[in-house]
Motif scaffolding. Sequence first.
Motif, PDB file in Angstrom:
ATOM      1  N   LEU A  49       0.826  -1.207   0.000  1.00 30.98           N
ATOM      2  CA  LEU A  49       0.000   0.000   0.000  1.00 30.98           C
ATOM      3  C   LEU A  49       0.858   1.254   0.000  1.00 30.98           C
ATOM      4  N   LYS A  50       0.336   2.267  -0.692  1.00 33.44           N
ATOM      5  CA  LYS A  50       0.999   3.558  -0.806  1.00 33.44           C
ATOM      6  C   LYS A  50       0.102   4.623  -0.192  1.00 33.44           C
ATOM      7  N   THR A  51       0.690   5.744   0.167  1.00 31.39           N
ATOM      8  CA  THR A  51      -0.116   6.819   0.755  1.00 31.39           C
ATOM      9  C   THR A  51      -1.213   7.273  -0.214  1.00 31.39           C
ATOM     10  N   GLU A  52      -0.933   7.186  -1.492  1.00 28.62           N
ATOM     11  CA  GLU A  52      -1.937   7.609  -2.473  1.00 28.62           C
ATOM     12  C   GLU A  52      -3.096   6.630  -2.613  1.00 28.62           C
ATOM     13  N   ASP A  53      -3.037   5.503  -1.921  1.00 32.05           N
ATOM     14  CA  ASP A  53      -4.169   4.578  -1.883  1.00 32.05           C
ATOM     15  C   ASP A  53      -5.208   4.993  -0.842  1.00 32.05           C
ATOM     16  N   THR A  54      -4.880   6.006  -0.056  1.00 27.67           N
ATOM     17  CA  THR A  54      -5.824   6.487   0.953  1.00 27.67           C
ATOM     18  C   THR A  54      -7.103   6.986   0.292  1.00 27.67           C
ATOM     19  N   ALA A  55      -8.237   6.445   0.732  1.00 25.61           N
ATOM     20  CA  ALA A  55      -9.528   6.789   0.129  1.00 25.61           C
ATOM     21  C   ALA A  55     -10.633   6.034   0.861  1.00 25.61           C
ATOM     22  N   VAL A  56     -11.858   6.398   0.548  1.00 22.80           N
ATOM     23  CA  VAL A  56     -12.999   5.567   0.918  1.00 22.80           C
ATOM     24  C   VAL A  56     -13.202   4.554  -0.207  1.00 22.80           C
ATOM     25  N   TYR A  57     -13.262   3.287   0.169  1.00 23.16           N
ATOM     26  CA  TYR A  57     -13.403   2.215  -0.810  1.00 23.16           C
ATOM     27  C   TYR A  57     -14.851   1.715  -0.819  1.00 23.16           C
ATOM     28  N   TYR A  58     -15.402   1.597  -2.015  1.00 20.60           N
ATOM     29  CA  TYR A  58     -16.789   1.198  -2.189  1.00 20.60           C
ATOM     30  C   TYR A  58     -16.868  -0.104  -2.981  1.00 20.60           C
ATOM     31  N   CYS A  59     -17.794  -0.930  -2.602  1.00 19.75           N
ATOM     32  CA  CYS A  59     -18.146  -2.128  -3.351  1.00 19.75           C
ATOM     33  C   CYS A  59     -19.378  -1.801  -4.210  1.00 19.75           C
ATOM     34  N   ALA A  60     -19.435  -2.353  -5.406  1.00 21.92           N
ATOM     35  CA  ALA A  60     -20.558  -2.068  -6.297  1.00 21.92           C
ATOM     36  C   ALA A  60     -20.897  -3.306  -7.118  1.00 21.92           C
ATOM     37  N   ALA A  61     -22.118  -3.338  -7.651  1.00 20.79           N
ATOM     38  CA  ALA A  61     -22.565  -4.487  -8.438  1.00 20.79           C
ATOM     39  C   ALA A  61     -23.441  -4.026  -9.600  1.00 20.79           C
ATOM     40  N   VAL A  62     -23.453  -4.837 -10.642  1.00 17.56           N
ATOM     41  CA  VAL A  62     -24.288  -4.556 -11.815  1.00 17.56           C
ATOM     42  C   VAL A  62     -24.527  -5.861 -12.560  1.00 17.56           C
ATOM     43  N   GLU A  63     -25.669  -5.983 -13.199  1.00 19.10           N
ATOM     44  CA  GLU A  63     -25.910  -7.156 -14.041  1.00 19.10           C
ATOM     45  C   GLU A  63     -24.892  -7.162 -15.180  1.00 19.10           C
TER      46      GLU A  63
END
Length: 132
Positions: free
Chosen positions: A86-100
């Motif tokens: 991991l790098k400092t630039e990976d700092t973020a809110v991570y979201y899971c998503a789905a689609v057909e």
Amino acid sequence: DVQLVESGGGVVQAGGSLRLSCAASGFSFDDHAIGWFRQAPEKAREGVACIIGSDGLTYYSDSVKGRFTISSDPAKNTVFLQMNSLKTEDTAVYYCAAVEITRYVERGGARGNSTSWGFDYWGQGTQVTVSS
């Protein structure tokens, strides 16, 4: 109803690892694509990785290729994002998503023009902070 619940975020030092989990319900993994996205403060949402259907085809953005791995356990209705180096630039809110899958393909998916890669359903997100 489709529900996506992320977990596993936290604070880690640069060079460390984290594994995010996404508990999914309300749809079948066989005919859906599931992805991970992230958004850092004052930055646009960015697609990170996705896994498609029961074949498990995967796609990664260039920024994480070789460091992150997406996987799924359909029996447990869970998708994982293993994040290494991991790098400092990976700092973020991570979201899971789905689609057909059919809609994913129609909309161009990860290679399309949308920052959402055509995904319809979104979780609430989990914070990942990488310290130097």
